[in-house]
Scaffold this motif. Structure first.
Motif, PDB file in Angstrom:
ATOM      1  N   MET A 181      57.411  51.192  83.717  1.00  0.00           N
ATOM      2  CA  MET A 181      55.871  51.596  83.150  1.00  0.00           C
ATOM      3  C   MET A 181      56.216  52.176  81.666  1.00  0.00           C
ATOM      4  O   MET A 181      55.291  52.387  81.030  1.00  0.00           O
ATOM      5  N   THR A 182      57.258  53.026  81.479  1.00  0.00           N
ATOM      6  CA  THR A 182      57.440  53.590  80.283  1.00  0.00           C
ATOM      7  C   THR A 182      58.057  52.503  79.382  1.00  0.00           C
ATOM      8  O   THR A 182      59.015  51.828  79.523  1.00  0.00           O
ATOM      9  N   ARG A 183      57.653  52.675  77.859  1.00  0.00           N
ATOM     10  CA  ARG A 183      58.386  51.765  76.879  1.00  0.00           C
ATOM     11  C   ARG A 183      58.556  52.851  75.967  1.00  0.00           C
ATOM     12  O   ARG A 183      57.763  53.205  74.888  1.00  0.00           O
ATOM     13  N   PRO A 184      59.849  53.358  75.662  1.00  0.00           N
ATOM     14  CA  PRO A 184      59.996  54.310  74.556  1.00  0.00           C
ATOM     15  C   PRO A 184      60.025  53.668  73.526  1.00  0.00           C
ATOM     16  O   PRO A 184      60.382  52.766  73.206  1.00  0.00           O
ATOM     17  N   VAL A 207      60.939  55.329  70.708  1.00  0.00           N
ATOM     18  CA  VAL A 207      61.933  55.791  69.897  1.00  0.00           C
ATOM     19  C   VAL A 207      63.251  55.087  70.148  1.00  0.00           C
ATOM     20  O   VAL A 207      63.615  55.257  71.285  1.00  0.00           O
ATOM     21  N   ASP A 208      64.110  54.428  69.353  1.00  0.00           N
ATOM     22  CA  ASP A 208      65.343  53.959  69.617  1.00  0.00           C
ATOM     23  C   ASP A 208      66.352  54.898  69.341  1.00  0.00           C
ATOM     24  O   ASP A 208      66.431  55.213  68.118  1.00  0.00           O
ATOM     25  N   LEU A 209      66.795  55.341  70.118  1.00  0.00           N
ATOM     26  CA  LEU A 209      67.839  56.407  69.795  1.00  0.00           C
ATOM     27  C   LEU A 209      69.095  55.653  69.251  1.00  0.00           C
ATOM     28  O   LEU A 209      70.025  54.846  70.054  1.00  0.00           O
ATOM     29  N   ARG A 210      69.411  55.982  68.349  1.00  0.00           N
ATOM     30  CA  ARG A 210      70.727  55.284  67.308  1.00  0.00           C
ATOM     31  C   ARG A 210      71.984  56.000  67.727  1.00  0.00           C
ATOM     32  O   ARG A 210      71.899  57.335  67.817  1.00  0.00           O
ATOM     33  N   PRO A 211      72.899  55.254  68.160  1.00  0.00           N
ATOM     34  CA  PRO A 211      74.210  56.118  68.538  1.00  0.00           C
ATOM     35  C   PRO A 211      74.563  56.561  67.287  1.00  0.00           C
ATOM     36  O   PRO A 211      75.118  55.806  66.292  1.00  0.00           O
ATOM     37  N   THR A 212      74.871  58.027  67.032  1.00  0.00           N
ATOM     38  CA  THR A 212      75.442  58.529  65.880  1.00  0.00           C
ATOM     39  C   THR A 212      76.510  59.047  66.070  1.00  0.00           C
ATOM     40  O   THR A 212      77.730  58.847  66.176  1.00  0.00           O
ATOM     41  N   GLN A 238      78.719  60.527  68.695  1.00  0.00           N
ATOM     42  CA  GLN A 238      78.893  60.658  69.956  1.00  0.00           C
ATOM     43  C   GLN A 238      80.165  61.279  70.417  1.00  0.00           C
ATOM     44  O   GLN A 238      81.255  61.249  69.438  1.00  0.00           O
ATOM     45  N   ASN A 243      79.521  49.953  88.911  1.00  0.00           N
ATOM     46  CA  ASN A 243      78.407  49.442  89.440  1.00  0.00           C
ATOM     47  C   ASN A 243      78.546  47.997  90.215  1.00  0.00           C
ATOM     48  O   ASN A 243      78.744  47.256  89.786  1.00  0.00           O
ATOM     49  N   ALA A 283      76.025  45.253  89.523  1.00  0.00           N
ATOM     50  CA  ALA A 283      76.248  44.515  88.316  1.00  0.00           C
ATOM     51  C   ALA A 283      77.306  43.744  88.251  1.00  0.00           C
ATOM     52  O   ALA A 283      77.387  42.807  87.592  1.00  0.00           O
TER      53      ALA A 283
END
Lengths: 323, 503, 346
Positions: free
Chosen positions: C1-4, C6-11, C13, C217, C220
């Motif tokens: 139900m949440t749609r963030p 803000v796209d967290l860019r991998p900077t 790490q 997983n 998956a």
């Protein structure tokens, strides 16, 4: 393999027939035996010796294996009472919780003899108890070593039983008592070998390394024969001769220590006899014959065996007993 | 229905982190009405309900009970004001008796002891008012979910008595049980309770409710009396696309199709009616339908996640056996699942490994892709899909949702698939990545791939589909092709007629 | 139900822990821990590092550590893979007893030793396969599934030996436990061979990656087309095989099969070795050589306690204290602390 075992059993039986006084007094008696289980070789030997002694005396032995559970033992004892047996032998799995069922036996006027272990509760619930004296076993082993080394300095390494177990505590205490007055004997290292061969071997390896490759060690005292057998292998692996370079003394008198004695690799063992039933039957017979109440605590003999005591013969006698 | 609302919410705002779950939502519940609350998943229904019952505190706006402002600390506090809730999963104590459940926490006592006889008698009397004649001393779990629901309702009404919230109460009930429950609800309504009813079964809404409030993206779309509406109107308002969504690109409609790539014939399993479907090379078959209409189930069946009881699958006209995903992958199928985190990504494995894993599974255990191959493959697909990762050796869980989705897409492109199933490929990702995924789907179609795409976003489905299959109640009820892909047609097909809307 | 939105860019790490160049090998907590334990042993007993050549083999405390650590190390090799799949195998200690009992009983009844050894190894494989079937086909949780054999297996071993310690004098069996090759004790040779073979066969094929994927997983993995069930069967069978090898060594060492005590509680040491080796009980990334190193740390500690002359009552206290220190050192918390230190490797 089965055949060999049966033969050996026969030999063991013959040995016992010779060693025990022949008696007719228990002929035809029905006696119930509630055994703990078969958790160790010694326990298995106790079972087979009890069966042999019973057969030899003409006792009709009703055997019940409790598989380490008190509830099974209580059930078995109730069964014996219902069958109207003449007496009951119990090797109690735990010390508590016996009052109710033993009172039932008492009310049915069936004498009860405890084997090997004691219980907590009123002493009038059982006729007598037959057990070994673990402190004495340690003392006998210690006294043998004192007598053997004489005035020579002797550094001893000790392989203890499982930490906190009563045989480990008592056998250590008895041995220490025996060497206490002799300044030339001292325990330089003591570690637990958990009563097992492989730990006995591993710990002995460590001792040998730590004591100049074994040059500083005069004797090893193991709380049971299994650890001694492991230690003997470690001594051999280190290039020394067990039995002469390092003396080996232990407790229990299981068959394998006698074969080590035959090979000259073990020097002494103190017997924890699996024959608890013999003294129990003696006490029952005396009770029935004369009405005499036996002593409450019958202590079995802690007999010392050395290579002078026909180790090959002892080995053969014991091999079939289930050790 | 009386003029004054018993419970009123004014301008409710609720914010979770950066996400505004509710924005200035008004809601009223009147005595003696059944008020349905509708909206797609994520529209804000549950949030609103939780605020009305005291489970959440609003970040703005106020609640009024019979005109007086109130602040609810928790659901128990809400109960003391007369607001009771019954959830989809009955949250009573299954291993206690029916009577104990009814009176738990307020048992009648005698001389300080629980008066069991009186409890049982009262429980029997109470349940008889709901038309239930059962052994109240038996454990609750011995009864059907429907009976448990009614027990839960009886308890909630006993405890509260003004407002009753029913949150998806019929989800696990069969038709007769639903009717029984509705009879109970109608009786309560007649007694003057305000009932708030949440469901995703539209026919039930029309069957039971007087008014409806529709939420979309945290905002209230409308509150209206139901007799002024039809199903199509409701669906349209829920989806929010109205009639304005972009027209279907004519290039796709009725355009030339390739040969049939995969054909599913009579595929079905227990609880899932058999279906036929053929997907051509260079074709996207889009799936439209409300949540719970069986969209995902069809996809799982196609991919062998759930084994089919009946039917056959043909690839390039040859029959193939698809009993499990491994066989599906061997046949060249790929599947981007709806729940990316649970069924898609290997969070602790690297981006590179996540991309090559399906190809490796297809190659088998002993034909290992060496590191150079892996780096090359990962690099190629990461570039093609514009996966933004600082380093392909970093764990994929550190990537954003959109990039994770692209990684899974890359995983399937790496096996050079014949048929790709995408279940909600754009859910939970940002706008930029959203557009890229849509572009990628179009590109794949142009490159001749056969695709089956499920999405709740109607405009999105329309934008890339050659054909649209509409699902309702686990059945493919309509197939729209070419010019037939008209918004009204889709919405009507989704809504169906109220009579048909229940299994 | 949440749609963030803000796209967290991998900077920036944190560096991913694998693969590491060899140079960083010596900064791993396990290696440091082993060095520390060995150093303490040396303080307690200055002759600890002296290795001599005697009777055609190396001789010394260090060799003892390798030799005595070998059974647990071999268990740990199998256990590592099981744990990597998010499972655990509690039955390995009991399987050791079964394996030793099988081999000893067969040779004492006249069966040729190679056949007895093969039978023991086969029995171990079967035990592992049984565990695998419970875990995959019946979907029983690994800890419960293997608990069955942990309890029943020892009983089975006692049935085979009829409660005796079955002693033997077969040269092959004794050689497995106490022989030497190239100057090293056979258990060490066997453990090293198994370690290298297992590492190569999971890293040179796709097995390692697929096992990790199943552990990370499982769902998956299924969706990605992995044959997770077959993988699990192989992994549990291999753990059973390793246990059987270990059981043969322990029996050969004392020239007898002790059904009551062989392998008792060693499953816990093996699990500990794997954990010390850095494989998470949550499954996923694994390292077989590191688990073997973990086994050596445990054994170095045991040997240290033996030669220290402490009273045996302290054994468990000392052991657990050292283990706690090691586990804390390799926890994510301490990794973060280290990173904050000035001059620490970024």
């Amino acid at each position: 393999m089965k055949v060999i075992k049966t033969l050996a059993l026969g030999a063991g039986l013959a040995g016992l027939l010779l060693s025990t006084a022949h008696a007719e007094g228990l002929q035809g008696k029905v006696i119930g035996f509630s055994q703990i289980g078969s958790e160790s070789g010694w326990r298995a030997a106790e079972t087979s010796v009890t069966k042999q002694v019973a057969a030899e005396r003409g006792v009709d032995l009703k055997f019940a294996d409790a598989q380490q559970k008190q509830e099974n033992q209580i059930k078995a004892i109730r069964g014996f009472i219902a069958q109207g047996v003449d007496a009951i032998l119990v090797a109690p799995v735990v010390a508590t919780g016996w009052e109710e069922v033993l009172t039932e036996a008492k009310e049915a006027s069936i004498p009860v003899v405890l084997l090997d272990r004691g219980i907590e509760g009123p002493e009038d619930l059982y006729l007598t108890s037959v057990a070994s004296d673990q402190v004495k076993e340690g003392r006998v082993a210690g006294e043998w070593l004192v007598g053997t080394v004489g005035d020579q300095t002797c550094n001893i390494v000790e392989l203890q039983g499982t930490v906190g177990s009563s045989p480990a505590i008592n056998r250590k205490q008895g041995f220490e008592e025996a060497i206490a007055g002799h300044a030339n004997l001292s325990i330089i290292r003591s570690q637990t070998g958990d009563f097992t061969r492989s730990k006995g071997k591993e710990v002995m390896e460590g001792f040998l390394k730590a004591e100049g490759g074994g040059a500083n060690i005069c004797a090893v005292y193991a709380h049971n024969d299994d650890m001694a057998v492991g230690a003997i292998q470690a001594i051999k692996d280190a290039g020394l001769k067990p039995g002469s370079d390092i003396l080996v003394v232990s407790i229990d008198a299981v068959p394998d220590i006698f074969s080590a004695m035959v090979a000259g690799e073990a020097n002494a063992t103190v017997e924890l006899t699996p024959n608890m039933a013999g003294p129990a039957f003696d006490a029952l017979q005396a009770y029935w014959d004369t009405g005499a109440e036996p002593e409450k605590f019958i202590i079995t003999e802690s007999k010392l065996y050395t290579p002078a005591d026909d180790p090959q013969g002892e080995y053969d006698r014991r091999k079939g007993l289930g050790y | 229905m009386t003029e004054r609302p018993v419970l009123e919410a004014r301008g409710i705002v609720k914010v979770f982190g950066q996400h505004r779950a509710l924005e200035a939502v008004d809601f009223t519940a009147h005595p003696g009405e059944v008020h349905a609350l509708l909206g797609e998943n994520g529209a804000g229904k549950s949030t609103l309900i939780k605020i009305l019952t005291g489970a959440y505190q609003p970040d703005g706006g106020e609640l009024l009970l019979e005109g007086q402002p109130i602040t609810l600390r928790d659901p128990l506090h809400g109960q003391s004001y007369g607001i009771g809730t019954v959830y989809q999963e009955v949250n009573l104590l299954p291993n206690r008796s029916v009577a104990e459940n009814l009176f738990l926490g307020r048992q009648p006592t005698r001389l300080g002891l629980v008066d069991r006889k009186r409890i049982d008698a009262q429980a029997r009397e109470l349940l008889s008012r709901y038309g239930l004649d059962i052994d109240v001393r038996a454990e609750l779990s011995e009864y059907s979910v429907a009976v448990q629901q009614i027990v839960a309702i009886a308890r909630a009404v006993e405890l509260s008595g003004k407002v009753l919230v029913l949150d998806e109460p019929t989800a696990s009930l069969d038709r007769n049980e639903v009717q029984r429950l509705f009879d109970v609800v109608r009786a309560l309504k007649a007694k003057g309770l305000a009932i708030i009813f949440i469901t995703h079964f539209l026919d039930q809404v029309f069957d039971l409710a007087d008014r409806v409030t529709i939420l979309r993206n945290g905002k209230r779309v409308t509150t209206q009396a139901l007799d002024t509406l039809n199903t199509t109107d409701v669906v349209r308002m829920m989806l929010g696309k109205d009639v304005t969504f972009e027209h279907h690109p004519s290039a796709l409609a009725g355009g030339p199709k390739g040969a049939v790539k995969v054909r599913f014939q009579g595929l079905g399993r227990k609880g899932m009616p058999a279906f036929d479907l053929a997907v051509h090379e260079g074709e996207v078959v889009g799936v439209a339908g409300l949540l719970g209409s069986g969209r995902t189930e069809v996809a799982r069946l196609m991919f062998g996640v759930d084994g089919a009881d009946t039917g056959e699958v043909f690839v390039d006209g040859q029959p193939v056996s698809i009993r499990n995903p491994a066989q599906a992958v061997a046949a060249g199928f790929g599947f981007c699942p709806e729940d990316r985190k649970l069924d898609g990504i290997f969070g602790d494995l690297s981006v590179r490994e996540n991309i090559i894993i399906a190809l490796q599974a297809k190659l088998g255990w002993f034909k290992a892709l060496n590191r150079e191959d892996q780096v090359e493959l990962a690099g190629r697909y990461a570039e093609a899909l514009d996966i933004r990762a600082a380093d392909h050796d970093m764990p994929v869980k550190l990537l954003s949702g959109g990039n994770q989705q692209k990684v899974i897409l890359a995983r399937w492109l790496a096996i050079d698939p014949t048929f790709l199933i995408l279940d909600e490929p754009t859910r939970g990702i940002d706008v930029g990545a959203h557009a890229e995924i849509v572009r990628t789907i179009n590109r794949l179609r142009e490159e001749g791939l056969a695709l089956f795409v499920i999405s709740s976003e109607l405009d999105e489905v329309v934008a890339y589909s050659n054909r649209i299959v509409v699902m309702r109640d686990r059945e493919m009820v309509a197939e729209l092709d070419g010019d037939a892909i008209a918004p009204d047609a889709i919405v009507q097909a989704i809504a169906g007629t109220p009579e048909e809307a229940r299994p | 139900m949440t749609r963030p939105t803000v796209d967290l860019r991998p900077t920036t790490q944190p560096p991913f822990p694998r693969p590491r160049p060899l140079a960083t090998f010596f900064t791993r907590p396990q290696v440091i821990a082993l060095a520390a334990v060995l150093f303490v042993n040396w303080l307690l007993f200055p002759g600890f590092f002296s290795v001599t050549w005697q009777d055609g083999r190396f001789f010394g405390s260090l060799i003892d550590v390798l030799n005595r650590g070998a059974p647990v190390a071999i268990l740990a090799i199998g256990m590592t893979m099981v744990i990597a799949t998010k499972g655990v195998d509690l039955s390995v200690g009991a399987v050791m007893a079964i394996s030793g009992a099988t081999a000893a009983t067969l040779v004492t009844s006249g069966i040729p030793a190679p056949i007895a050894v093969a039978a023991a190894l086969g029995t171990g494989l079967l035990c592992g396969l049984w565990n695998g079937i419970l875990v995959t086909l019946l979907e029983i949780q690994p800890i419960i599934a293997t608990l069955v054999l942990m309890v029943a297996g020892r009983g089975l071993a006692q049935l085979i030996t009829e409660g005796y310690i079955v002693t033997f004098s077969d040269p092959l069996l004794i050689f497995i436990g106490t022989g030497s090759f190239l100057g090293f004790p056979m258990p060490v040779i066997i453990a090293a061979t198994l370690m290298i073979a297992a590492t190569l066969s999971v890293r040179r094929t796709a097995l390692g990656l697929l096992i990790e994927a199943v552990g990370v997983n499982r769902s998956a993995a299924r969706f990605a087309g992995l044959k997770a069930g077959a993988l699990l069967l192989i992994v549990y069978s291999f753990a059973g095989f390793c246990a059987a090898v270990s059981g043969l060594i322990v029996a050969g060492d004392i020239r007898g099969a002790d059904a009551n005590n062989a392998g008792l509680w060693l499953e816990l040491d093996a699990i500990l070795a794997v954990v010390i080796g850095g494989t998470s009980l949550m499954g996923g990334r694994f390292s077989i050589p590191m688990a073997v190193l973990g086994a050596m740390i445990i054994q170095a500690m045991n040997t240290g306690i033996l030669i220290s002359g402490f009273s045996p009552q302290f054994n468990l206290v000392v052991k657990s204290a050292v283990i706690i220190v090691i586990l804390v050192l390799q926890s994510p918390l301490s990794a973060r602390l280290f990173r904050r230190l000035p001059g620490a490797p970024k």
